[in-house]
Scaffold this motif. Structure first.
Motif, PDB file in Angstrom:
ATOM      1  N   ARG A 282       0.834  -1.208   0.000  1.00 29.99           N
ATOM      2  CA  ARG A 282       0.000   0.000   0.000  1.00 29.99           C
ATOM      3  C   ARG A 282       0.868   1.258   0.000  1.00 29.99           C
ATOM      4  N   ASP A 283       1.911   1.272   0.813  1.00 30.01           N
ATOM      5  CA  ASP A 283       2.789   2.439   0.865  1.00 30.01           C
ATOM      6  C   ASP A 283       3.537   2.624  -0.452  1.00 30.01           C
ATOM      7  N   ALA A 284       3.968   1.527  -1.075  1.00 32.48           N
ATOM      8  CA  ALA A 284       4.681   1.625  -2.344  1.00 32.48           C
ATOM      9  C   ALA A 284       3.786   2.206  -3.428  1.00 32.48           C
ATOM     10  N   VAL A 285       2.525   1.817  -3.435  1.00 28.30           N
ATOM     11  CA  VAL A 285       1.576   2.370  -4.409  1.00 28.30           C
ATOM     12  C   VAL A 285       1.356   3.850  -4.131  1.00 28.30           C
ATOM     13  N   ALA A 286       1.170   4.205  -2.867  1.00 33.39           N
ATOM     14  CA  ALA A 286       0.927   5.607  -2.514  1.00 33.39           C
ATOM     15  C   ALA A 286       2.129   6.487  -2.833  1.00 33.39           C
ATOM     16  N   ASP A 287       3.340   5.951  -2.718  1.00 31.90           N
ATOM     17  CA  ASP A 287       4.553   6.730  -2.977  1.00 31.90           C
ATOM     18  C   ASP A 287       4.964   6.719  -4.448  1.00 31.90           C
ATOM     19  N   GLY A 288       4.191   6.069  -5.294  1.00 30.80           N
ATOM     20  CA  GLY A 288       4.505   6.049  -6.720  1.00 30.80           C
ATOM     21  C   GLY A 288       5.604   5.084  -7.112  1.00 30.80           C
ATOM     22  N   LEU A 289       5.954   4.139  -6.236  1.00 28.17           N
ATOM     23  CA  LEU A 289       7.016   3.192  -6.542  1.00 28.17           C
ATOM     24  C   LEU A 289       6.540   2.069  -7.459  1.00 28.17           C
TER      25      LEU A 289
ATOM     26  N   VAL B  51       0.957  -1.620 -10.375  1.00 29.45           N
ATOM     27  CA  VAL B  51       0.005  -2.073  -9.363  1.00 29.45           C
ATOM     28  C   VAL B  51      -1.025  -0.987  -9.087  1.00 29.45           C
ATOM     29  N   ALA B  52      -0.596   0.274  -9.060  1.00 25.25           N
ATOM     30  CA  ALA B  52      -1.537   1.379  -8.841  1.00 25.25           C
ATOM     31  C   ALA B  52      -2.593   1.418  -9.935  1.00 25.25           C
ATOM     32  N   THR B  53      -2.178   1.201 -11.173  1.00 24.07           N
ATOM     33  CA  THR B  53      -3.129   1.187 -12.288  1.00 24.07           C
ATOM     34  C   THR B  53      -4.136   0.061 -12.123  1.00 24.07           C
ATOM     35  N   TRP B  54      -3.673  -1.090 -11.688  1.00 22.62           N
ATOM     36  CA  TRP B  54      -4.587  -2.214 -11.490  1.00 22.62           C
ATOM     37  C   TRP B  54      -5.604  -1.908 -10.390  1.00 22.62           C
ATOM     38  N   LEU B  55      -5.151  -1.298  -9.311  1.00 25.90           N
ATOM     39  CA  LEU B  55      -6.080  -0.963  -8.230  1.00 25.90           C
ATOM     40  C   LEU B  55      -7.125   0.033  -8.704  1.00 25.90           C
ATOM     41  N   GLU B  56      -6.707   0.998  -9.515  1.00 22.55           N
ATOM     42  CA  GLU B  56      -7.669   1.963 -10.057  1.00 22.55           C
ATOM     43  C   GLU B  56      -8.664   1.289 -10.994  1.00 22.55           C
TER      44      GLU B  56
ATOM     45  N   GLU C 270       4.086  -6.620  10.972  1.00 21.69           N
ATOM     46  CA  GLU C 270       3.790  -6.763   9.548  1.00 21.69           C
ATOM     47  C   GLU C 270       4.118  -8.135   8.982  1.00 21.69           C
ATOM     48  N   GLN C 271       4.982  -8.890   9.652  1.00 17.83           N
ATOM     49  CA  GLN C 271       5.375 -10.196   9.111  1.00 17.83           C
ATOM     50  C   GLN C 271       4.195 -11.140   8.966  1.00 17.83           C
ATOM     51  N   SER C 272       3.163 -10.947   9.750  1.00 17.50           N
ATOM     52  CA  SER C 272       2.019 -11.863   9.747  1.00 17.50           C
ATOM     53  C   SER C 272       0.893 -11.416   8.822  1.00 17.50           C
ATOM     54  N   GLU C 273       1.100 -10.327   8.066  1.00 17.99           N
ATOM     55  CA  GLU C 273       0.020  -9.807   7.221  1.00 17.99           C
ATOM     56  C   GLU C 273       0.480  -9.601   5.782  1.00 17.99           C
ATOM     57  N   PRO C 274       0.519 -10.658   4.992  1.00 19.35           N
ATOM     58  CA  PRO C 274       0.783 -10.520   3.559  1.00 19.35           C
ATOM     59  C   PRO C 274      -0.477 -10.071   2.829  1.00 19.35           C
ATOM     60  N   PHE C 275      -0.448 -10.118   1.490  1.00 23.20           N
ATOM     61  CA  PHE C 275      -1.577  -9.595   0.715  1.00 23.20           C
ATOM     62  C   PHE C 275      -1.943 -10.548  -0.402  1.00 23.20           C
ATOM     63  N   LEU C 276      -3.127 -10.318  -0.962  1.00 21.44           N
ATOM     64  CA  LEU C 276      -3.616 -11.034  -2.139  1.00 21.44           C
ATOM     65  C   LEU C 276      -4.286 -10.000  -3.035  1.00 21.44           C
ATOM     66  N   LEU C 277      -3.779  -9.842  -4.261  1.00 22.74           N
ATOM     67  CA  LEU C 277      -4.311  -8.856  -5.215  1.00 22.74           C
ATOM     68  C   LEU C 277      -4.868  -9.611  -6.415  1.00 22.74           C
ATOM     69  N   SER C 278      -6.180  -9.502  -6.630  1.00 24.20           N
ATOM     70  CA  SER C 278      -6.840 -10.292  -7.670  1.00 24.20           C
ATOM     71  C   SER C 278      -7.624  -9.394  -8.613  1.00 24.20           C
ATOM     72  N   PRO C 279      -7.716  -9.782  -9.899  1.00 26.51           N
ATOM     73  CA  PRO C 279      -8.467  -8.989 -10.870  1.00 26.51           C
ATOM     74  C   PRO C 279      -9.965  -9.093 -10.621  1.00 26.51           C
ATOM     75  N   PRO C 280     -10.733  -8.123 -11.089  1.00 27.62           N
ATOM     76  CA  PRO C 280     -12.178  -8.122 -10.815  1.00 27.62           C
ATOM     77  C   PRO C 280     -12.921  -9.261 -11.491  1.00 27.62           C
ATOM     78  N   GLU C 281     -12.321  -9.898 -12.533  1.00 28.47           N
ATOM     79  CA  GLU C 281     -13.003 -11.007 -13.197  1.00 28.47           C
ATOM     80  C   GLU C 281     -13.147 -12.222 -12.294  1.00 28.47           C
ATOM     81  N   LEU C 282     -12.301 -12.309 -11.265  1.00 27.01           N
ATOM     82  CA  LEU C 282     -12.364 -13.428 -10.333  1.00 27.01           C
ATOM     83  C   LEU C 282     -13.287 -13.094  -9.171  1.00 27.01           C
ATOM     84  N   SER C 283     -13.880 -14.113  -8.586  1.00 26.96           N
ATOM     85  CA  SER C 283     -14.783 -13.898  -7.455  1.00 26.96           C
ATOM     86  C   SER C 283     -14.008 -13.361  -6.258  1.00 26.96           C
ATOM     87  N   PRO C 284     -14.660 -12.651  -5.353  1.00 30.20           N
ATOM     88  CA  PRO C 284     -13.969 -12.164  -4.150  1.00 30.20           C
ATOM     89  C   PRO C 284     -13.370 -13.322  -3.371  1.00 30.20           C
ATOM     90  N   PRO C 285     -12.180 -13.153  -2.834  1.00 31.47           N
ATOM     91  CA  PRO C 285     -11.549 -14.267  -2.112  1.00 31.47           C
ATOM     92  C   PRO C 285     -12.342 -14.721  -0.889  1.00 31.47           C
TER      93      PRO C 285
END
Length: 795
Positions: free
Chosen positions: A163-170, A174-179, A618-633
């Motif tokens: 989230r921070d990397a997207v907010a900082d423009g790094l 990924v930012a485009t996908w979230l949008e 933070e070590q215990s909280e990874p992420f999952l980023l999925s496209p909208p064509e897939l059902s919600p996890p």
């Protein structure tokens, strides 16, 4: 490109005395230019025609030797090109020819990459040449009905970091996908927040009895380490036996850069396959396929050197600025980092591109660059920011290639864990966890102790890749002996990030609190009351198991909640501890470091200032980023908890992409041969046999619909049952209808105890394979694997 190569030859002829493009008595500039153009054309033609044939002929040469041999082959081709110039005007010494050829390959690679990046048409034409396609995939292509799926694991990138990397423009991709509507979902790991446990659960559906990154098993006397080949083989074998299924990638899948194969037919840089010897080790195929393009060898070698220089610059800057926390980064570490951030990245990204261009159904790849750098530079900062930028460019490159693949692809990003910052336990308190345990046992503490072995995945991966490349045996016995105590009565103390494990090898069972107190009265009190320790888990004859905390709190595990001594570790901590407490190989004493919720800091028991492996932050909280064509996890208000649930979600997404194909599960009683001795003696785990991909009339490849837990299959049937063929580790085949069903292994792997025979629409059923992992021996990595590179930044 011809003009650029010609100019390069002219420039080198002026700079290198031993390299000539004109007659001894001199030539006009025009004549010299014609000679250079002739030599450049001949060199390019020879490289295009001869190089692939030479690489194929040299497939048995060790991978590292092949990479180095490429420079000499290029030099030989240049000598031939100079020899065929008109009137023999070109000449060079052999050593000069090697240098000239390397420079020409590097310049050609840089030029073609620049053209491909800046010119969409040039980039598209290059992809067409790679795939043999005459056009890009159009929206109306029939293959759109059966999309493939690519799972990209960004090792160690936590939910907050992304989230921070997207907010900082790094990470603009990924930012485009979230949008565009992609879903970003956090999930919680188990207590053991590390790649071994998470990836085993994600790829094989079970991470039962994986208490940490490294642990000691009393019943076998083994030291299990997740990122060692023999241990990875054994862990995968156990998971396959437990689930009765080959894994997430059993059907038309590819596994790239992972610890485990996931049941994939196509593998490259997979640790559980690296323990194989001889021709059946196809994990090296990724190196061969990538370095079959000479420009790749030069480009990656240049990036490797650049990354080593970058690490030296960054570590020197950290020392001069007296940055804290800081950990030693000398010795071989710059090379380990360069392997993880350059070699591993380039080979894995190229392999994924090849899988997509070949139209594979499912691909799972691990990019370990961030995790390796964060261990030594910390999870937040300039060093890791640069790695995140390059990871985003790799993601963008893969996404671009998806538009030219023969089928559409859905790209899922995920991570296996995060990283928590903090100074090491030794840096803060002046002693290691092993010193503290020995002091609590009344044993002498050496004044000069060895550094605690690091749990970095990339360090052992680089070592094993080098040994595999040199065809050296992956013998782990000596390393295991060095990490175990000299006397059986002394404790085994192991570190997995900020999680410590203490075992007493001379006691065959899990010791209880009462037994430990009688033997070492001060040990548990010393550990639980130390300011660097958050809590201790130990068995108890009276209460089953108890959690001990520094304020004198003692809570039976059966009564444990997320309040009380574990409140600081957040929701789910009690469940995670309770689950691990039930593992057969849980240590006698489990020690979790302190956690400061205000700073997010933990104290690793290893030489890491960014760590993972236990509970806290933070070590215990990874992420999952999925496209909208897939059902919600997960449903609204629900949480993703544990790697095994992630496996079920990914299974569901594969079924959504493939259509209604449900296998019939027929249980077959199988006797599993007892495995004794070191884990490497067990051989690779057996896999259920893989059905041929179902190909509809339009030629596209179908994907599996799962039965229970998404088992692979082509459709229900109740036709004749085929039995697995025998032989010594042979390839899975089907026997005639009247053959007896015999699941017992006759090869090196053995079959799972609860193996199943699956029915298919063609009237046959297939049982578990009786050979080692990975299917047919020597199968090449399909698809061209030499796409445009990921550009590196200068330090």
């Amino acid at each position: 490109m011809w003009a650029v190569s010609t100019l390069t030859l002219l420039l080198l002829a002026g700079l290198l005395p031993a390299f000539q493009l004109q007659a001894p008595d001199g030539d006009s500039l025009t004549r010299t230019a014609i000679t250079a153009a002739w030599a450049a054309g001949a060199f390019g033609l020879l490289g295009a025609l001869v190089w692939p044939l030479l690489v194929r002929a040299l497939l048995l040469v060790p991978a590292l030797v092949l990479g180095l041999l490429g420079f000499f082959i290029n030099g030989s081709l240049l000598l031939v090109a100079l020899w065929v110039t008109p009137d023999g005007r070109g000449a060079a010494d052999p050593e000069t020819a090697v240098v000239v050829a390397a420079v020409m390959s590097a310049v050609a690679s840089a030029t073609s990459t620049a053209l491909a990046v800046r010119d969409d048409d040039a980039y598209r034409r290059r992809l067409y040449r790679l795939t043999g396609r005459t056009r890009a995939r159009a929206p109306g292509d029939p293959a759109d009905a059966a999309p493939g799926t690519v799972f990209l694991q960004l090792d160690g990138v936590g939910h907050r970091v992304l989230r921070d990397a997207v907010a900082d423009g790094l990470m603009p991709t990924v930012a485009t996908w979230l949008e565009a509507g992609h879903r970003l979902t956090p999930w919680r790991t188990d207590w053991s927040s590390q790649t071994g446990a998470s990836q085993l659960g994600i790829l094989h559906g079970s991470n039962e009895d994986v208490p940490a990154f490294r642990w000691y098993e009393k019943d076998t006397g083994r030291l299990m380490v997740s990122n060692r080949p023999a241990s990875a083989v054994e862990l995968q074998r156990r998971a396959v036996r437990r689930t009765g299924d080959g894994g997430l990638l059993t059907f038309d899948g590819a596994s790239r850069g992972n610890l485990f194969s996931g049941g994939a037919e196509q593998v490259a840089l997979v640790l559980s396959v690296a323990a194989r010897r001889g021709r059946r080790n196809r994990s090296r195929a990724g190196y061969f396929a990538y370095f079959s393009d000479p420009a790749n060898a030069v480009r990656t070698a240049g990036s490797f050197v650049t990354e080593c220089v970058r690490e030296v610059c960054q570590s020197t800057r950290a020392r001069l600025r007296r940055e804290t926390p800081r950990t030693p980064r000398g010795g071989t570490y710059p090379f380990v980092r360069a392997f993880a951030t350059v070699v591993e990245r380039d080979v894995v990204v190229a392999a994924v591109m090849g899988d997509m261009l070949a139209g594979r159904t499912a691909v799972y790849a691990d990019l370990v660059a961030y995790d390796e750098v964060a261990h030594h530079s910390g999870p937040h900062g300039r060093d890791t920011d640069q790695v995140l930028r390059r990871l985003d460019r790799a993601i963008a490159l893969i996404a671009d290639v998806a538009g030219h693949a023969p089928r559409p692809y859905r790209i899922v990003l995920l991570s296996d864990h995060g990283q928590s910052p903090g100074e090491t336990f030794e840096a803060v308190y002046g002693l290691t966890l092993k010193d503290l345990v020995r002091a609590g046992c009344g044993l002498p503490v050496p004044r000069r102790v060895r550094r605690t072995p690091s749990g970095s995945e990339a360090r052992d991966a680089a070592r094993d890749a080098l040994r595999s490349a040199l065809h050296r045996p992956l013998d782990e016995g000596d390393e295991t002996a060095r990490e175990l105590p000299a006397k059986p009565s002394e404790p085994v103390v192991l570190a997995s990030g900020n999680l410590g494990l203490v075992s007493f090898p001379d006691v065959p069972h899990r010791m209880t609190r009462e037994e430990i107190d009688r033997r070492h009265p001060a040990l548990l009190r010393t550990l639980a009351h130390h300011p660097g320790v958050g809590f201790v888990l130990v068995a108890s004859a009276e209460h089953g198991s108890v959690v001990l905390a520094g304020d004198g709190t003692e809570v039976p595990v059966a009564e444990l909640t997320d309040d009380g001594p574990l409140a600081v570790y957040g929701p789910g901590a009690a469940r995670a501890v309770r689950r691990t407490d039930g593992f057969p190989h849980v240590a006698d004493i489990m020690v979790n470091s302190m956690y400061d919720p205000e700073t997010g800091a933990v104290h690793a028991f290893e030489e890491q200032i960014g760590s993972h492996g236990g509970l806290g932050g933070e070590q215990s909280e990874p992420f999952l980023l999925s496209p909208p064509e897939l059902s919600p996890p997960v449903g609204e208000g629900e949480e993703l908890v544990g790697a095994e649930q992630i496996h079920r979600v990914l299974r569901r997404w594969l079924r959504e992409s493939s259509g209604p194909q449900v296998p019939v599960e027929l249980p077959v009683p199988v006797e599993l041969p007892e495995v004794t001795g070191p884990p490497e003696a067990a051989g690779p785990p057996p896999l259920p046999s893989r059905p041929e991909p179902h190909r509809p009339a339009d030629g596209r490849t179908g994907a599996p619909e799962g039965g229970p837990d998404g088992a692979p299959g082509d459709g229900a049937a109740d036709g004749p049952v085929g039995a697995p063929a025998g032989g010594s580790g042979g390839d899975p085949t089907d026997t005639p209808t009247d053959a007896p069903v015999n699941g017992a292994a006759r090869g090196s792997g053995g079959a799972p105890a609860d193996a199943t025979v699956r029915g298919y629409a063609d009237g046959t059923a297939r049982g578990p394979a009786d050979g080692p992992l990975g299917g047919p021996a020597g199968a090449p990595v399909a698809g061209p694997l030499h796409g445009p590179p990921v550009r590196d930044e200068k330090c």
